[in-house]
Design an enzyme around this catalytic site. Structure first.
Site, short mmCIF file in Angstrom:
data_model
loop_
_atom_site.label_atom_id
_atom_site.label_comp_id
_atom_site.label_asym_id
_atom_site.label_seq_id
_atom_site.Cartn_x
_atom_site.Cartn_y
_atom_site.Cartn_z
N THR A 172 73.14 4.82 -3.25
CA THR A 172 73.42 3.40 -2.99
C THR A 172 74.25 2.77 -4.10
O THR A 172 74.82 1.69 -3.93
CB THR A 172 72.10 2.60 -2.91
N ASP A 208 76.02 11.33 -19.82
CA ASP A 208 76.12 12.79 -19.90
C ASP A 208 76.98 13.22 -21.09
O ASP A 208 76.65 14.17 -21.80
CB ASP A 208 76.72 13.35 -18.61
N ASP A 233 81.14 10.31 -17.09
CA ASP A 233 79.76 9.82 -17.14
C ASP A 233 79.37 9.64 -18.60
O ASP A 233 79.20 10.61 -19.34
CB ASP A 233 78.83 10.82 -16.44
N ARG A 276 71.40 4.20 -12.10
CA ARG A 276 72.10 3.87 -10.88
C ARG A 276 71.79 4.92 -9.83
O ARG A 276 72.02 6.10 -10.06
CB ARG A 276 73.60 3.86 -11.21
C1 PRP Z 1 75.74 4.31 -16.08
C2 PRP Z 1 76.20 3.36 -17.18
C3 PRP Z 1 75.71 2.03 -16.68
C4 PRP Z 1 75.87 2.17 -15.18
C5 PRP Z 1 77.11 1.44 -14.79
O1 PRP Z 1 74.42 4.61 -16.25
O2 PRP Z 1 75.74 3.71 -18.45
O3 PRP Z 1 74.36 1.75 -17.02
O4 PRP Z 1 76.00 3.56 -14.90
O5 PRP Z 1 77.27 1.45 -13.42
P1 PRP Z 1 77.19 0.12 -12.53
O6 PRP Z 1 78.03 -0.91 -13.24
O7 PRP Z 1 77.79 0.56 -11.25
O8 PRP Z 1 75.76 -0.28 -12.39
P2 PRP Z 1 73.59 5.60 -15.29
O9 PRP Z 1 73.02 4.83 -14.15
O10 PRP Z 1 74.44 6.77 -14.96
O11 PRP Z 1 72.35 6.00 -16.19
P3 PRP Z 1 72.27 6.83 -17.56
O12 PRP Z 1 72.85 5.96 -18.64
O13 PRP Z 1 70.82 7.07 -17.72
O14 PRP Z 1 73.08 8.10 -17.39
N1 URA Z 2 78.76 5.16 -15.16
C1 URA Z 2 79.44 6.01 -15.98
O1 URA Z 2 78.84 6.60 -16.89
N2 URA Z 2 80.76 6.15 -15.80
C2 URA Z 2 81.43 5.52 -14.83
O2 URA Z 2 82.67 5.70 -14.72
C3 URA Z 2 80.72 4.67 -13.98
C4 URA Z 2 79.39 4.50 -14.17
#
Ligand code: PRP
Ligand code: URA
Length: 215
Positions: free
Chosen positions: A114, A209, A206, A110
């Site tokens: 944006t 993380d 997160d 994400r």
């Molecule tokens: C997080 C989560 C989802 C997304 C959700 O991933 O694991 O994939 O955000 O958010 P949304 O519903 O607003 O799209 P992130 O983009 O942080 O990537 P990562 O898993 O690599 O940390």
């Molecule tokens: N992605 C995450 O990992 N946590 C949130 O709360 C939203 C998006």
């Protein structure tokens, strides 16, 4: 499993063990190792419920004493598709329940400004039109990532797709249902709202993380 008239595509898995483990997962003091184990366990428990309507067929079995008719899951192998990265934490637990499953991958992150998903990887088994897909991601926040992942699966030919997450925000459920009303969403909790940065409240932070110890 609970349904709500406000979100017809949503199924909330309210099993006491799922809820108990989710409360520990949310705790900011829960360390990475325990967080990882809990995501794995919750995903397995949720999958037990989310697979309760899979089609079965009769199969003849020879017990040590006589022949009988059992039942087995019919059709092609289930396909688990984690959204990278955080979805990876849900794969192993479900795989222990469904050891014949195939595993595809969707790479999305994400964009911080944006909040829209950026696509970087896609690989699923062939003959997608004949398979049941479980898309996995702990967090359904704005719904952008989930909607984009479902669209990619559909472009590959998938027609039977379910989305499994741990925590869902109302905004994400609405966006996914508007784009893909055919996709059922299973979650352990329907949370209150998103904050200005697109994080789920109360949420668990997160997920990627916390799962991988990055920050
Ligand atoms: C997080 C989560 C989802 C997304 C959700 O991933 O694991 O994939 O955000 O958010 P949304 O519903 O607003 O799209 P992130 O983009 O942080 O990537 P990562 O898993 O690599 O940390
Ligand atoms: N992605 C995450 O990992 N946590 C949130 O709360 C939203 C998006």
């Amino acid at each position: 499993m609970d349904t709500t008239p406000v979100f017809p595509t949503l199924r909330v898995i309210s099993h006491p063990l799922v809820q108990h483990k989710l409360a520990i997962l949310r705790d900011r003091e829960t360390p990475t190792k325990i967080f990882k184990e809990l995501v794995d366990e919750i995903a397995m428990l949720m999958a037990y419920e989310a697979t309760s309507d899979l089609a079965v067929e009769e199969a003849v079995v020879e017990t040590p004493l006589e022949r009988t008719v059992g039942r087995r899951v019919s059709g092609k192998k289930l396909t688990l598709v984690p959204i990278l990265r955080a979805g990876l934490g849900m794969v192993e637990g479900i795989y222990r329940l469904v050891p014949g499953a195939r595993v595809g991958h969707v790479g999305l992150y994400r964009d911080h400004d944006t909040l829209e998903p950026v696509d970087y990887y896609f690989k699923v088994p062939g003959d997608a039109s004949e398979r049941d897909f479980f898309l996995l991601d702990p967090m359904l926040a704005t719904g952008g990532s989930a909607a984009a992942a479902v669209a990619s699966l559909k472009r590959a030919g998938a027609t039977r797709i379910r989305f499994m997450c741990l925590v869902a925000a109302p905004e994400g459920i609405k966006r996914l249902a508007a784009a893909h009303p055919d996709v059922l969403v299973y979650c352990a909790a329907l949370d209150r709202e998103l904050n200005d940065q697109g994080y789920i409240l109360p949420g668990l932070g997160d997920a990627g993380d916390r799962l991988f110890g990055t920050r």
